[in-house]
Design a protein around this motif. Sequence first.
Motif, PDB file in Angstrom:
ATOM      1  N   HIS A  84      78.771  29.588  32.762  1.00  0.00           N
ATOM      2  CA  HIS A  84      79.072  30.679  31.830  1.00  0.00           C
ATOM      3  C   HIS A  84      77.781  31.128  31.146  1.00  0.00           C
ATOM      4  N   LYS A  85      77.710  32.405  30.835  1.00  0.00           N
ATOM      5  CA  LYS A  85      76.515  32.952  30.187  1.00  0.00           C
ATOM      6  C   LYS A  85      76.688  33.095  28.686  1.00  0.00           C
ATOM      7  N   GLN A  86      77.853  32.738  28.185  1.00  0.00           N
ATOM      8  CA  GLN A  86      78.145  32.954  26.770  1.00  0.00           C
ATOM      9  C   GLN A  86      77.787  31.730  25.921  1.00  0.00           C
ATOM     10  N   VAL A  87      77.603  31.984  24.644  1.00  0.00           N
ATOM     11  CA  VAL A  87      77.457  30.925  23.647  1.00  0.00           C
ATOM     12  C   VAL A  87      78.860  30.619  23.143  1.00  0.00           C
ATOM     13  N   ILE A  88      79.204  29.338  23.119  1.00  0.00           N
ATOM     14  CA  ILE A  88      80.547  28.900  22.745  1.00  0.00           C
ATOM     15  C   ILE A  88      80.441  28.034  21.499  1.00  0.00           C
TER      16      ILE A  88
END
Length: 133
Positions: A84-88
């Motif tokens: 995933h490329k998102q910050v979680i």
Amino acid sequence: MNRKQAKLLRVAAAIPEVTVGNVSYNVSKIIELLDKSEEQGVDIIVFPELCVTGYSCGDLFFQECLIEAAEQGVADICEHTKNHKQVIIIGAPARADGNEPIFNTALVIYKGEVVRGVGKRNLPGYKEFYEPR
């Protein structure tokens, strides 16, 4: 001009369906929302505090089996989001340096790695809230 060129971020607040103390169920709901938000191009996704276990576990937070399940749940989320490329940002109980005490923690995950954990600072200690314990 697209949003990346304009230096805009797409941020989402996610509220998964949770069952108190049922970490595997909660993690499955978190992963569903993570996958959906990744498909929608979300850059940063934020979940509620203690969403991995449910907020109102009370004395269950002192049970090793719940803490171990939460740690495994976070590991499962990390494994699932390696690409995933998102910050979680998720809420989970976490030990300080792998030991006691347990903290209500916001964990920042990026590309399958916990890059930061921040314990809750302003702990409510009234009515049904016993967080200073």
